[in-house]
Design an enzyme around this catalytic site. Structure first.
Site, PDB file in Angstrom:
ATOM      1  N   GLU A 151      -0.123   0.293  -6.755  1.00 20.75           N
ATOM      2  CA  GLU A 151       0.934  -0.592  -6.246  1.00 20.75           C
ATOM      3  C   GLU A 151       0.527  -2.060  -6.399  1.00 20.75           C
ATOM      4  OE1 GLU A 151       3.750   0.442  -5.668  1.00 20.75           O
ATOM      5  OE2 GLU A 151       3.675   2.472  -4.836  1.00 20.75           O
ATOM      6  N   ARG A 186       2.671  -4.480  -8.956  1.00 23.71           N
ATOM      7  CA  ARG A 186       3.515  -5.504  -8.316  1.00 23.71           C
ATOM      8  C   ARG A 186       2.833  -6.876  -8.313  1.00 23.71           C
ATOM      9  NH1 ARG A 186       7.053  -2.256  -3.825  1.00 23.71           N
ATOM     10  NH2 ARG A 186       6.303  -0.190  -4.341  1.00 23.71           N
ATOM     11  N   ASP A 192       6.024  10.247 -13.173  1.00 15.62           N
ATOM     12  CA  ASP A 192       6.909   9.405 -13.995  1.00 15.62           C
ATOM     13  C   ASP A 192       6.241   8.453 -14.993  1.00 15.62           C
ATOM     14  OD1 ASP A 192       5.979   7.939 -11.799  1.00 15.62           O
ATOM     15  OD2 ASP A 192       7.939   7.333 -11.063  1.00 15.62           O
ATOM     16  N   GLU A 229      15.609   2.327 -11.301  1.00 14.53           N
ATOM     17  CA  GLU A 229      15.452   3.083 -12.560  1.00 14.53           C
ATOM     18  C   GLU A 229      16.743   3.214 -13.368  1.00 14.53           C
ATOM     19  OE1 GLU A 229      14.162   4.037  -9.637  1.00 14.53           O
ATOM     20  OE2 GLU A 229      12.063   3.600 -10.063  1.00 14.53           O
ATOM     21  N   THR A 280       5.835  -1.316 -15.391  1.00 15.32           N
ATOM     22  CA  THR A 280       6.704  -0.383 -14.672  1.00 15.32           C
ATOM     23  C   THR A 280       7.389  -1.048 -13.481  1.00 15.32           C
ATOM     24  OG1 THR A 280       6.844   1.887 -13.867  1.00 15.32           O
ATOM     25  CG2 THR A 280       4.977   0.572 -13.083  1.00 15.32           C
TER      26      THR A 280
END
Ligand code: DMJ
Length: 631
Positions: free
Chosen positions: A221, A225, A365, A534, A621
């Site tokens: 994360e 981010r 994913d 998404e 992502t």
């Protein structure tokens, strides 16, 4: 339950046949007369006469029939068309002329609304105000971003996330002010100088101290981010001969220096692990790392760090970040897989996969996403041979088509299921909203960021590419219908699909007028919406690649629903508890990716396609664009 795969070559052949040149006259004769009939009829003069009579009769029927069937986008296009869009063409003379014209090559059939929009977007029959209206819609997204930021700034500045209903801040991601960093490059792309200045100053004054003082953060994360956000801000503010989209805020080197400091601490997750697989958690203040309580890391988490670490090595000149990151992928290459598909857990202690659960939703994913994106990032560099990433990706996509793709009942939505007990077990018709990243990734893998038109013109597409693009388009539709099928027009976190082996009544999305109300099943526990990106991400990529305006229309429809049901007057947007109920109860959380991803992709979808071109940038992502560097 059979696991055989319905997503067969048949579909592709059918689709190709649609695009072949055939006059309407030929279509009618070929379709209505079998070769036997033709032979028998035409062998006698009565037969010839009857045959001609039949063709003439059918042609008249077709000419006088007015087609009432409208596509999904008809209704959505109303806001941008003229009155003429809704006129029905009944002039028999025109229709008769049309009968002898060559059938159009692409697309095979368009509604009047679609025709107007299509002409404008192919640039042939320009209606000047259509582009203007997309600009106006883009401005609406910018306004939404400003509203989201103002709520965060008022009530939660410096916290990870805003609780818009309580008007409080909360640290759900370790306390690095994640919303500030996640939102920054979106503000740069939108040209919101004031926000860039506010976010940039906060980062310059506070982030380094936070990094030095804070405790445990999640490696993945924090990388996608915070590190990703800093790297993108570095480039967009002019670093690395970047774009200088941002006139305000600190100098690019400020972002780079903080990024390096953070990454140096994150590296401990790699260096303290006994294998190439990093631990999931890092304690920032003392640069130590440990595994999660169950000792495992998520497969997607360990394989979704490399775009960021590679780019940091490229701009800092220090290869250590890239070296550690790429060791993970090189190790994953050696592990046994099922047709390229991998279990969702992996042990940093043994370096082996753990369990058999295979899915493209949570924890699986972005493994698939980064295989192709890291290859795109590195293929033109001279640092090594990365073909193995492309091979792994291709094998995995074949595995997806063979093992996971099915069609729903009764209306045949194409979906991606899961194998919860491994490849020998049953296929669960469950699809997380997270899986909706896949269509965008598939389309990107086909054209490598070029438009389909250009890739076709340059003869770059294989049969398999076209099959993958078709799957991408089908899945994008399914993802959009996951929104359309609910009472709020917003998707649930998880949907199930009606198949021959699975159905539960009384669990529809609430929009009874949806064609797919019996295909999509939404369980009570899965009805929340976290403002996830998404689907709009895939709409953006599909629009850029196919240039089909329906993807913009679908995006607008989704944006309108976010505006209607998730906006909080005092500032910010809130996740929801139940998308099947109107009004939907609010969950009181604005996730950082709403500003970092969802609004960014919507803004880019409605804007000029030359901004952040997909053949020159790769989005991490978390939607932070990083430039693709060539050797
Ligand atoms: C984001 O943090 C990233 O897109 C990640 O890959 C998946 N989850 C969220 C958004 O839904």
């Amino acid at each position: 339950m059979s696991k055989s795969l319905p997503y067969s070559m048949k579909d592709v052949h059918y689709d190709n046949a649609k695009f072949r040149h055939r006059s309407l006259f030929k279509v009618i004769t070929q379709t209505l007369l079998t070769s036997n009939m033709r032979r028998e009829c035409l062998s006698c003069s009565t037969g010839k006469f009857l045959g001609l009579l039949m063709i003439f009769g059918l042609a008249c029927l077709m000419l006088t029939h007015t087609n009432k069937a409208h596509s999904v986008s008809d209704g959505l296009a109303k806001g941008i068309g003229t009155n003429e869009e809704h006129k029905e063409v009944t002039d028999v003379g025109i229709r008769f002329k049309k009968l002898f014209r060559r059938a159009p090559r692409l697309p095979p059939r368009l509604s009047p609304d679609e025709k107007i929009i299509h002409r404008n977007f192919t640039g042939k029959l320009k209606e000047p105000n259509v582009e203007e209206q997309w600009k106006a819609r883009q401005q609406n997204v910018k306004d939404a971003f400003t509203h989201a930021w103002s709520g965060y700034k008022k009530f939660a500045m410096g916290y990870d996330e805003l609780m818009p209903v309580s008007r409080l801040g909360v640290d759900g991601l370790g306390g690095l002010g994640a919303t500030v960093v996640d939102a920054l490059d979106t503000a740069m792309i939108m040209g919101l100088d004031e926000v860039v200045s506010e976010a940039g100053s906060w980062i310059e004054s506070h982030l380094l101290d936070r990094i030095r003082q804070k405790g445990q953060v999640n490696l993945f994360e924090t990388t996608i981010r915070v590190l990703g956000g800093l790297l993108s801000a570095y480039h967009l503010s002019g670093g690395d001969q970047g774009m200088t989209l941002a006139q305000k805020g600190p100098k690019p080197t400020i972002y780079l220096d903080i990024a390096k400091n953070l990454a140096d601490r994150l590296l401990s997750a790699f260096t303290s692990s006994p294998t190439a697989i990093p631990f999931s958690d890092v304690v920032l203040r003392d640069s130590s790392a440990h595994s999660a309580p169950d000792g495992l890391s998520s497969t997607s988490e360990v394989s979704t760090l490399q775009l960021e670490f590679n780019y940091l090595s490229a701009i800092s000149g220090d290869p250590k970040y890239s070296t550690e990151g790429m060791k993970v992928l090189a190790h994953l290459k050696t592990l046994p897989k099922t047709e390229g598909l991998v279990p969702i857990y992996i042990s940093p202690h043994s370096g082996e996969f753990s369990g058999e659960n295979i899915r493209l939703g949570s924890r699986g994913d972005s493994y698939y996403e980064y295989l192709i994106k890291v290859w795109l990032q590195l293929r033109d560099t001279q640092d090594g041979n990365f073909t193995y990433l492309h091979d792994m990706y291709e094998e995995a996509m074949r595995g997806v088509k063979h093992m996971l793709v099915q069609k729903s009942i009764p209306s045949e939505l194409v979906f991606v299921g899961e194998l919860p007990v491994g490849p020998k077990g049953y296929l669960s018709p469950k699809m997380d909203h997270l899986v909706c990243f896949l269509p965008g990734t598939l389309a990107l893998g086909v054209t490598k960021g070029l438009t389909k038109e250009k890739a076709m013109k340059d003869n770059l597409l294989t049969f398999e590419d076209l099959e993958n693009l078709k799957l991408a388009e089908d899945l994008t539709k399914t993802c959009f219908e996951m929104y359309s099928v609910t009472s709020t027009g917003l998707a649930p976190e998880i949907a199930y699909f009606h198949t021959k082996d699975y159905f539960e009544s009384g669990l529809d999305g609430g929009n009874k007028s949806s064609e797919y109300v019996n295909d999509i099943i939404i369980k009570h526990a899965d009805r929340h919406n976290l403002l996830r990106p998404e689907t709009v991400e895939s709409l953006f990529v599909l629009y850029r690649i196919t240039q089909d305006p329906k993807y913009r229309e679908w995006g607008w429809h989704i944006f309108e629903s976010f505006e209607k049901y998730t906006k909080v007057e005092s500032g910010g947007y809130s996740s929801l508890d139940d998308v099947t109920t109107v009004p939907p109860p609010k969950r009181d959380k604005m996730e950082t990716f709403f500003l970092g991803e969802t609004l960014k992709y919507l803004y880019l979808l409605f804007g000029d396609s030359s901004v952040i071109p997909l053949d020159k940038f790769v989005f991490n992502t978390e939607a932070h664009p990083l430039p693709i560097k060539s050797s």
